[in-house]
Design an enzyme around this catalytic site. Structure first.
Site, PDB file in Angstrom:
ATOM      1  N   GLY B 146       0.829  -1.202   0.000  1.00 15.68           N
ATOM      2  CA  GLY B 146       0.000   0.000   0.000  1.00 15.68           C
ATOM      3  C   GLY B 146       0.863   1.251   0.000  1.00 15.68           C
ATOM      4  O   GLY B 146       2.035   1.215   0.376  1.00 15.68           O
ATOM      5  N   CYS B 147       0.268   2.363  -0.383  1.00 19.91           N
ATOM      6  CA  CYS B 147       1.030   3.611  -0.513  1.00 19.91           C
ATOM      7  C   CYS B 147       1.510   4.119   0.847  1.00 19.91           C
ATOM      8  O   CYS B 147       2.690   4.416   1.030  1.00 19.91           O
ATOM      9  CB  CYS B 147       0.206   4.673  -1.240  1.00 19.91           C
ATOM     10  SG  CYS B 147      -1.457   4.917  -0.582  1.00 19.91           S
TER      11      CYS B 147
END
Lengths: 348, 348, 348, 348
Positions: B146-147
Site C-alpha cells: 500500500g502507498c
C-alpha cells in the site's frame, strides 16, 4: 463606540482584523499604521477594501490615541510599541509572541533576543479566554496566543487538566500557508508550495514554548506533577491558504477515562459553556472553520494502543489570530465575547 | 520484449502504469482491460493518450495472454483475477491488498471478506524490494505494498530492524487526494476537498495491518521481541493531487544511537545500496518526489524528548503504487530494478 | 554523445531541462551555470536532484565548452551569453526573448533595451519546428518561442496560413503560475495567488510582439495581406503550477470553411505529420499535457456568430519552454525531433 | 422580523444563504427543505453548522409558511415550487433559471423542457438590482440572475446602454468549481480538476440566453438597434473553489469614447450610486471579492486595436447567487439593499 487602532495593518492578521471589525457593532477602527505604507490610502494598498467601510483611511506611521489597540508587529518591535501604548492608557491586545511567555529567560532562549520589556510580563495575561477569562477581564495587556498553540492547547487542556492523559504528548500540526505571513520567501512562492507537503522547524518551533508553559500550568492545577511533560511538536505546511489541524497523541490515563464516550463526555463538560469551542462527533475539517472563530475538537481513544487521540482545528487567521484577538478585546471591554464575530464559516 | 497486461487500466494506478511503461525499454503493454470501458478505444476514454504510444489500443473485458500482468482491481476482485492469471503461467504484480497479509484470518478481519484464494498467501511475496529482493526474484506473485505502508515501512524498518527504536510507534500520514482513487465521493469533490485538511479512518486504516505485519517481522529479525509493537496510524487528506508524507514518532533506544548523526549514519548504512531510497539532510518535500519512484527519508532525534522522528515521503502513485509495481516486475523479470523508471521528479 | 550546457540552471526552465535531459539518449549535460549559486553542488541547491543522475555536478559561473548550449538567462543577459557561445562554435538554443523578433527596433520598443547583438538577428531562426523546421536544421542559433506565443501560434497558424480566418484576432490566455518564474513577488506569493484569477499586462504583454510577427508572416504566405492583423492578447494567471490554455477568437472566412468539420479537417491536414501537435475532438484540458511536449488544439465554428474559435493548450515549461528547446536541439543536431521527450503526460 | 424559508438548502447556494442570513438583522430563517435530507437535523448534514445559529433546525420536505422564500432547486423543479409559494402569498426569490427568460419558447429551446408556468413569466422580474431596481421593489417573484450572467451584464451594460461599444461582443468566462454545484461528476473530482484549466459548453452555455436578452434590452434603451448583437460566450473551469472573472471584448464606438479615461468616466457615472459595483483602477482579482457581494469592473481601451476591454469579477456564490438573492430580497422587503451583507471580502 470604543475606538481601536491596528498597528501594522499590512500583515495578514492586520487585514483580518479589518475584515472582522467592519462588522463589529462596538469597535470603531480610527487609526491604522504600517511603516512600509505610511502616507498611503488604505485602498491604494489593498484594492479589495476600495470604497468600502474604511475608505478613505490613510495609513499612518504612528498610532493615534484610541481606547484599545491591536498590535500586529513582529516580536521585539511589538513590545516597544506596546510599552508606548500602555503608557498613554490604551488597552492592548498584542498578537506577537512578546508577552506570551512568563519567563524572560525563556523568551530570550526561544527568540534570541533580550526581552524589551520584562517588567510587563507579570501583568500581561495569556489571551486564551477559555482558560484565563477572569484575568483577561481586568487586564490592560493581553498576549494573544499563537495559532498552533491555540489549536494544540484547546485540544489538550482538558486532557491534562482533568487527568485524562499522561505526560507523553505528541502534536503533529498542519497549517495553511497564510500562517507564514506576507513576507516573500521561496518556501511560500506559489510554484514551490503548491502540490507539496513538508515538515519544518524540526529542532523546535517557537510555539512549543508557550504550549509547554500552558500545558504544565494546566497540569499543575490538575494531577500531581510527578514528572515534567514530554512534548514533541512538529508543524507541517500544507497547500491551502487558511486552516490549522493539530493531531495530538498522548498516553491515556485509563483510571480517569478508558473509552471514547467517557473521554468525549469529559471534554464536553470542560467546554460546556464555551461559545467558540465545539466537541464534534466526527473527525473535523479545517474547512468547517474557514473564516469563523470556532475551534472544533474531536477526542477519542485509540483502542488498539490505549492512546488518547485529539484532533483540533481552526482558522489560523481567525481563532488563531485576529478573531481571538477580538474575542479578547470584547472581554477586555466588558462586551460579550462573541460580539461582532461571524457565527458561520465560509463553506465551501 | 516482455509482454505485459494491465488489468483494470481505468484506475489511477492503471493510468500511471501506462505513463511509466511508455518509456520502458523491455516491457510492452499488449493487453489492457476494464469492465466499465470494455470495447472502447483507449484514447476515447483518456484523451490525453490520443495518438500516442498506445493508440489505437482497445480496452478488453479479459486480459490476453502475456508474460506478466499488473492487476489494478479492488480487493477480492483482484484475487479472482490473479488466480486465473497464475493458472495460465503469467507472473503477476497485484496492486490490491489481497496478498499483502500472510494470515487469511487477519485479511478477513480487516477487509470484511473471506479470502478468495488463501492457498496463494504462502507463495505471494510482499513486494518491497528493499526488504524482500531475493524472494521477489524467484516469485510468481508479488503483492505490491500500500502507498501509506511503503512510506511508513521504508521510514521505520531501519529503526526496528537495527534496534534504534523501542516499541511505541506513531505514524501520522498525509496524502494527496489521488490516493482515494477515481470513484466519485463527496469527500473528493473539488469544492469540498480544496482548502481543507482532515483526518480519516480513525478507527483503523487498512494499511495498519500490513504496516504492523512488516514492522513486527523486522523486529523479529532484530531485537528480542519482548513485547508487541504499539502502533497508531492516522491518515490525513491534504489538498493536492499526489504525494504522501509520513511523520513517524517512536521511542529512541539510546543504547543503539543517541544523536541525529548516529541515527542518520545507521539509516544511510541500511539503505546504502538502494537506488530509490535517499537519506536526505533536510526535511523532505513531497514535491521532490512528484512523478518519480524515490522515497526520501529524514531521520532525527528530538533531543528535548529523546524521541526518534522519521519523516518519509514519496509519490503515492509511483513508489506508492505503479512505480513500485514496475520495480517489482523488473526484479521478477531479472532486469535491473531501475529499468525504465524516471530518474528525476517533475518540479515544480 | 553530444555534450550540452545549461546556462542559468536555477531558473524553472533550467530545472525542466535537467529533468528532460536526464532521459535523453544522445545529449549529455556536462556544464551548468548560475551566477547566484556558482560553486555549489547541484544537489545542495536542488535537493530533489540528490544522488541522482546529475550528482555531484558543481554549478559554475561560466559554461565550459560543449557542442550545444541552452541559454535560460533573462533577456539582454541572454544575448551577451549567446554571442560568446557562438564565437566558440557552440550551437545555441536561446530560451530568452532576445532573438525572437527580427527587428531590433521592435525589440527595443517592447523590451526597453537596445538590442545587444542586432547582427545576429538575421541568422537566428524562430524555433517553432512546426513552422521553420528546415531553417532550424541548418541554424547555429535558435530563438525558442515564448510559452503563450507557442500556444497561440500553433492554434492560429493554420487559420491564417490557410485563409480560414479574417484579420480580427483575440487571444485570451490562461497560465499557471510557474510561468512567472522563480523570482519572488507578491503576486506569486502562495496566499495571494491561491484561489484567485486575474488578468495582467493589459497594456501589452511582450509575447504579443512575436505572435504578431509570426501571424503576419503566415498571412503573407497565404491570403493577400490587404490590411494588417488586429490582435488583442490578454493573459491571465490561474492558480495552478503548470499549463497554458489559449482561447482564440477570430472572424471566420466562410468561403474557405464554414463548419466545424471543415475547419477541423483543414487543421488536421496542416498538422498531419506533427509529432507534438494533436487536433482533439473535445475541448482539451491543460492537465492532458502536464509534463509532456504536446500541444492540443480544438478548432470549431461558433455557429451563432460565425466566429472561428480555437482552443490550444500545452505545458508552459515543456512545449512552452524546455521541451520545445530540446525539440529544437534535436533538429539542430540531426536527431529525430521526438528524441528523449516523454511520450505520455503525468495524469492526474 | 421577516420570516424566510430556503427551499433545497443542501445546494451550495442554499448553504451560502444560511451563512449570509445568519448575520442578517431582519430576515429569520424559519424553514429549510431538501428532499434528500428531509427529517435530518441541519447539523447532522452540515457539521460546520453544529451548535450554531441554526441548530437544532430540522430539514423538512416542504417549506412552511414564511413571508419570503429563496428557491434553490434545479430548473423545472423550481418553477413548480414557485407556483405553490406564490399561491400562498409568499414572495419568492428564485435562484434557478426558470423565470429569467421572458420568452417561454426560448426557455424551451435552451432548457429542453416545456416551461412549467409560462403565465408567471410576465410578472417575474429579472433580479439585477443595478438594472431593475424599481420593478423589483413591487414584485412578488424575482428571478435571480445566473453567476456568469451577473458578471458579464454588470461588465457590459454600461457599454451597450451608453453606446460605448458596437455589436460584436466576446465574453471569456473563468469560474471556480463550486459553480458546478454539489453533484458528483468526474470533471469536479479533485484529482481531475486540480491543476487543470479547460473550456466547456462550447456549443452554447445556457447563461448566453439571458446575457443576450439583457444586453439587447439595454441596447434598445440606448443606441438604435440597427443589427442584432453578435455575442460569443465561452466559459472555463479554473482550479479554485469560488470566483468568476469575465473578460469581455467588444468593438469600440470611438464617437462615444475613445480613451480608457473616457470609458472609465462613463462607467463610473453609470454605477455612481451602486453599493455593490466598483470601477477599479487596476485589473481586479477574484480574491478581492471572496465571500462578499461586490462586483469589480475594470474597463479600458486596447489602443492597438481600438477594442473595448472590460474585466468584471465577483464571487459566484455571493453576488453570483446567494448574496444577490439577499440583495433582491432586501429590495423586495423595502429594506436597504446592503442590509446584512458583509462589507469586506475574506482575504487572503
Amino acid at each position: 463606540m470604543i475606538t481601536v487602532s491596528i498597528v501594522n495593518v499590512t500583515s495578514y492578521t492586520g487585514l483580518e482584523l479589518l475584515r472582522l471589525l467592519a462588522q463589529h457593532p462596538q469597535f470603531k477602527v480610527t487609526s491604522i499604521t504600517a511603516r512600509s505604507a505610511a502616507g498611503k490610502r488604505l485602498d491604494e494598498v489593498f484594492p479589495q477594501l476600495r470604497a468600502r467601510t474604511y475608505t478613505p483611511m490613510v495609513i499612518a506611521e504612528e498610532a493615534e490615541q484610541t481606547d484599545l489597540a491591536f498590535v500586529c508587529l513582529p516580536h521585539a518591535a511589538a513590545a516597544e510599541s506596546v510599552v508606548k501604548l500602555l503608557e498613554r492608557g490604551t488597552k492592548v491586545v498584542d498578537l506577537s509572541a512578546d508577552f506570551r511567555l512568563r519567563d524572560a529567560a525563556l523568551y530570550e532562549e526561544w527568540y534570541q533576543h533580550t526581552h524589551p520589556a520584562p517588567a510587563l510580563l507579570e501583568t500581561a495575561v495569556y489571551g486564551l479566554c477559555e482558560r484565563y477569562r477572569a484575568a483577561i477581564e481586568g487586564a490592560s495587556l493581553v498576549a494573544n496566543p499563537g495559532c498552533y498553540a491555540t489549536a494544540a492547547l484547546l485540544g489538550l487542556l482538558p486532557a491534562l487538566a482533568m487527568g485524562i492523559s499522561g505526560h507523553d504528548v505528541i502534536i503533529d500540526g498542519k497549517s495553511g500557508i497564510s500562517g507564514a505571513g506576507r513576507s516573500l520567501t521561496l518556501g511560500t512562492h506559489y510554484a514551490e508550495a503548491n502540490e507539496d507537503v513538508s515538515a519544518y522547524s524540526l529542532t523546535g518551533h517557537r510555539h512549543l514554548a508557550e504550549i509547554t508553559q500552558e500545558l504544565e500550568a494546566a497540569l499543575a492545577g490538575g494531577l500531581p506533577m510527578n514528572r515534567p511533560l514530554r512534548i514533541t511538536f512538529i508543524p507541517h505546511l500544507v497547500p491551502m491558504t487558511r486552516g490549522i489541524l493539530a493531531t495530538c497523541y498522548a498516553d491515556l490515563n485509563e483510571e480517569r477515562a478508558s473509552t471514547t464516550a467517557e473521554v468525549r463526555a469529559l471534554y464536553a463538560e470542560y467546554y460546556a459553556h464555551e461559545p467558540f469551542v465545539e466537541i464534534v462527533d466526527q473527525p473535523p475539517h479545517t474547512k468547517w472553520t474557514y473564516g469563523s472563530n470556532h475551534c472544533l475538537i474531536y477526542p477519542m481513544v485509540d483502542t488498539r494502543t490505549s492512546r488518547l487521540l485529539v484532533i483540533s482545528c481552526l482558522d489560523n487567521l481567525v481563532k488563531g489570530a485576529a478573531g481571538q484577538a477580538i474575542q479578547n478585546a470584547n472581554r477586555l471591554s466588558g462586551l460579550p465575547e462573541t460580539t461582532g464575530l461571524p457565527p458561520v464559516s465560509v463553506y465551501p
